[in-house]
Scaffold this motif. Structure first.
Motif, PDB file in Angstrom:
ATOM      1  N   ARG A  36      -4.462   9.594  -2.642  1.00  0.00           N
ATOM      2  CA  ARG A  36      -5.162   8.330  -2.418  1.00  0.00           C
ATOM      3  C   ARG A  36      -6.618   8.578  -2.049  1.00  0.00           C
ATOM      4  O   ARG A  36      -7.529   7.964  -2.605  1.00  0.00           O
ATOM      5  CB  ARG A  36      -4.489   7.522  -1.319  1.00  0.00           C
ATOM      6  CG  ARG A  36      -5.239   6.207  -1.034  1.00  0.00           C
ATOM      7  CD  ARG A  36      -5.055   5.636   0.353  1.00  0.00           C
ATOM      8  NE  ARG A  36      -5.294   6.631   1.376  1.00  0.00           N
ATOM      9  CZ  ARG A  36      -4.614   6.697   2.506  1.00  0.00           C
ATOM     10  NH1 ARG A  36      -3.664   5.846   2.770  1.00  0.00           N
ATOM     11  NH2 ARG A  36      -4.882   7.634   3.384  1.00  0.00           N
ATOM     12  N   ASP A  37      -6.834   9.508  -1.123  1.00  0.00           N
ATOM     13  CA  ASP A  37      -8.194   9.806  -0.689  1.00  0.00           C
ATOM     14  C   ASP A  37      -9.040  10.335  -1.844  1.00  0.00           C
ATOM     15  O   ASP A  37     -10.213   9.978  -1.975  1.00  0.00           O
ATOM     16  CB  ASP A  37      -8.179  10.815   0.466  1.00  0.00           C
ATOM     17  CG  ASP A  37      -7.521  10.261   1.728  1.00  0.00           C
ATOM     18  OD1 ASP A  37      -7.324   9.023   1.812  1.00  0.00           O
ATOM     19  OD2 ASP A  37      -7.195  11.070   2.615  1.00  0.00           O
ATOM     20  N   GLN A  38      -8.432  11.143  -2.681  1.00  0.00           N
ATOM     21  CA  GLN A  38      -9.144  11.668  -3.846  1.00  0.00           C
ATOM     22  C   GLN A  38      -9.489  10.526  -4.809  1.00  0.00           C
ATOM     23  O   GLN A  38     -10.619  10.438  -5.294  1.00  0.00           O
ATOM     24  CB  GLN A  38      -8.293  12.722  -4.556  1.00  0.00           C
ATOM     25  CG  GLN A  38      -8.983  13.338  -5.746  1.00  0.00           C
ATOM     26  CD  GLN A  38      -8.104  14.351  -6.457  1.00  0.00           C
ATOM     27  OE1 GLN A  38      -6.906  14.446  -6.223  1.00  0.00           O
ATOM     28  NE2 GLN A  38      -8.720  15.115  -7.350  1.00  0.00           N
ATOM     29  N   GLU A  48       0.829  -1.203   0.000  1.00  0.00           N
ATOM     30  CA  GLU A  48       0.000   0.000   0.000  1.00  0.00           C
ATOM     31  C   GLU A  48       0.869   1.260   0.000  1.00  0.00           C
ATOM     32  O   GLU A  48       0.539   2.239  -0.663  1.00  0.00           O
ATOM     33  CB  GLU A  48      -0.933   0.004   1.216  1.00  0.00           C
ATOM     34  CG  GLU A  48      -2.070  -0.984   1.124  1.00  0.00           C
ATOM     35  CD  GLU A  48      -3.155  -0.557   0.153  1.00  0.00           C
ATOM     36  OE1 GLU A  48      -3.640   0.587   0.241  1.00  0.00           O
ATOM     37  OE2 GLU A  48      -3.528  -1.375  -0.702  1.00  0.00           O
ATOM     38  N   ILE A  92      -9.786   7.281  -4.150  1.00  0.00           N
ATOM     39  CA  ILE A  92     -10.796   6.421  -3.539  1.00  0.00           C
ATOM     40  C   ILE A  92     -12.172   7.082  -3.618  1.00  0.00           C
ATOM     41  O   ILE A  92     -13.165   6.418  -3.944  1.00  0.00           O
ATOM     42  CB  ILE A  92     -10.409   6.056  -2.086  1.00  0.00           C
ATOM     43  CG1 ILE A  92      -9.235   5.073  -2.106  1.00  0.00           C
ATOM     44  CG2 ILE A  92     -11.597   5.466  -1.322  1.00  0.00           C
ATOM     45  CD1 ILE A  92      -8.639   4.766  -0.759  1.00  0.00           C
ATOM     46  N   GLY A  93     -12.233   8.367  -3.379  1.00  0.00           N
ATOM     47  CA  GLY A  93     -13.504   9.084  -3.488  1.00  0.00           C
ATOM     48  C   GLY A  93     -14.075   9.007  -4.899  1.00  0.00           C
ATOM     49  O   GLY A  93     -15.277   8.780  -5.085  1.00  0.00           O
ATOM     50  N   LYS A 141     -15.277   5.396  -5.645  1.00  0.00           N
ATOM     51  CA  LYS A 141     -16.549   5.113  -4.965  1.00  0.00           C
ATOM     52  C   LYS A 141     -17.722   5.672  -5.749  1.00  0.00           C
ATOM     53  O   LYS A 141     -18.794   5.058  -5.804  1.00  0.00           O
ATOM     54  CB  LYS A 141     -16.547   5.695  -3.549  1.00  0.00           C
ATOM     55  CG  LYS A 141     -15.767   4.891  -2.548  1.00  0.00           C
ATOM     56  CD  LYS A 141     -15.847   5.545  -1.183  1.00  0.00           C
ATOM     57  CE  LYS A 141     -15.153   4.735  -0.134  1.00  0.00           C
ATOM     58  NZ  LYS A 141     -15.240   5.370   1.207  1.00  0.00           N
ATOM     59  N   LEU A 181       0.780   4.328  -2.564  1.00  0.00           N
ATOM     60  CA  LEU A 181       0.613   5.676  -2.047  1.00  0.00           C
ATOM     61  C   LEU A 181       1.710   6.601  -2.573  1.00  0.00           C
ATOM     62  O   LEU A 181       1.439   7.730  -2.984  1.00  0.00           O
ATOM     63  CB  LEU A 181       0.631   5.632  -0.516  1.00  0.00           C
ATOM     64  CG  LEU A 181       0.292   6.895   0.230  1.00  0.00           C
ATOM     65  CD1 LEU A 181      -1.121   7.334  -0.075  1.00  0.00           C
ATOM     66  CD2 LEU A 181       0.450   6.661   1.723  1.00  0.00           C
ATOM     67  N   PRO A 200      -1.137  10.671   0.738  1.00  0.00           N
ATOM     68  CA  PRO A 200      -2.460  10.340   1.271  1.00  0.00           C
ATOM     69  C   PRO A 200      -3.603  11.140   0.638  1.00  0.00           C
ATOM     70  O   PRO A 200      -4.691  10.609   0.425  1.00  0.00           O
ATOM     71  CB  PRO A 200      -2.353  10.648   2.762  1.00  0.00           C
ATOM     72  CG  PRO A 200      -0.902  10.621   3.059  1.00  0.00           C
ATOM     73  CD  PRO A 200      -0.206  11.043   1.806  1.00  0.00           C
ATOM     74  N   GLU A 201      -3.368  12.414   0.352  1.00  0.00           N
ATOM     75  CA  GLU A 201      -4.436  13.225  -0.247  1.00  0.00           C
ATOM     76  C   GLU A 201      -4.822  12.698  -1.617  1.00  0.00           C
ATOM     77  O   GLU A 201      -6.010  12.642  -1.955  1.00  0.00           O
ATOM     78  CB  GLU A 201      -4.011  14.688  -0.331  1.00  0.00           C
ATOM     79  CG  GLU A 201      -3.951  15.363   1.015  1.00  0.00           C
ATOM     80  CD  GLU A 201      -3.452  16.796   0.943  1.00  0.00           C
ATOM     81  OE1 GLU A 201      -3.237  17.307  -0.175  1.00  0.00           O
ATOM     82  OE2 GLU A 201      -3.288  17.392   2.013  1.00  0.00           O
TER      83      GLU A 201
END
Length: 155
Positions: free
Chosen positions: A143-145, A130, A147-148, A151, A134, A140-141
């Protein structure tokens, strides 16, 4: 090496023009999925682990006693294929099937102590995998974007 050149090399000396697909979301998702699974398989090869096996074990850590059909659905795996996955994990002693107390026709799944110990061995390897993803994404930002956005495609 450009991505098109990498694709050309992967296909041999044939020169394929991918320009019409460069911005195709489905194509890019599939290529990304293949790259992630290839790295996962290389990382976990010594452990004889497939991504679906890992996902089942990980899911069962927080969902002990879930119906076999619920776990299959949660992971997007057809029931017929899921039976073989559970058979393999059960054969290794990592997962146990039990008849439901409410409905004896229903199989509930439990991760065993051996399965938990195995998963604990795998967690540092998974975290490294992971971490590599990353780093490729830029942190992390990103990754979060990502994943969002992903989804939004399947929720």
């Amino acid at each position: 090496m450009t991505e098109n050149k990498a694709e050309e090399t992967a296909l041999g000396s044939t020169k394929i023009d991918f320009s019409m697909m460069e911005d195709a979301v489905g194509y890019r998702l599939r290529r990304a999925q293949l790259a992630v699974f290839q790295h996962f398989n290389e990382t976990f090869a010594a452990k004889g682990l497939r991504p679906t096996d890992f996902a089942v074990l990980l899911l069962l850590t927080r969902n002990q006693g879930s119906k076999q059909s619920e776990v299959a659905e949660a992971l997007g795996i057809q029931r017929a294929n899921f039976v073989a996955i559970v058979d393999g994990l059960e054969h290794k002693g990592f997962v146990e099937r039990r008849k439901s107390d409410l409905d004896r026709r229903v199989q509930s799944l439990y991760i065993t102590d051996a399965g938990l110990a195995y998963l604990n061995e795998l967690m540092p390897i998974w975290q490294e995998h992971e971490g590599r993803l990353l780093a490729q994404l830029g942190g992390p930002e990103a990754r979060d974007q990502l994943i969002g956005l992903l989804k939004k495609l399947y929720d």
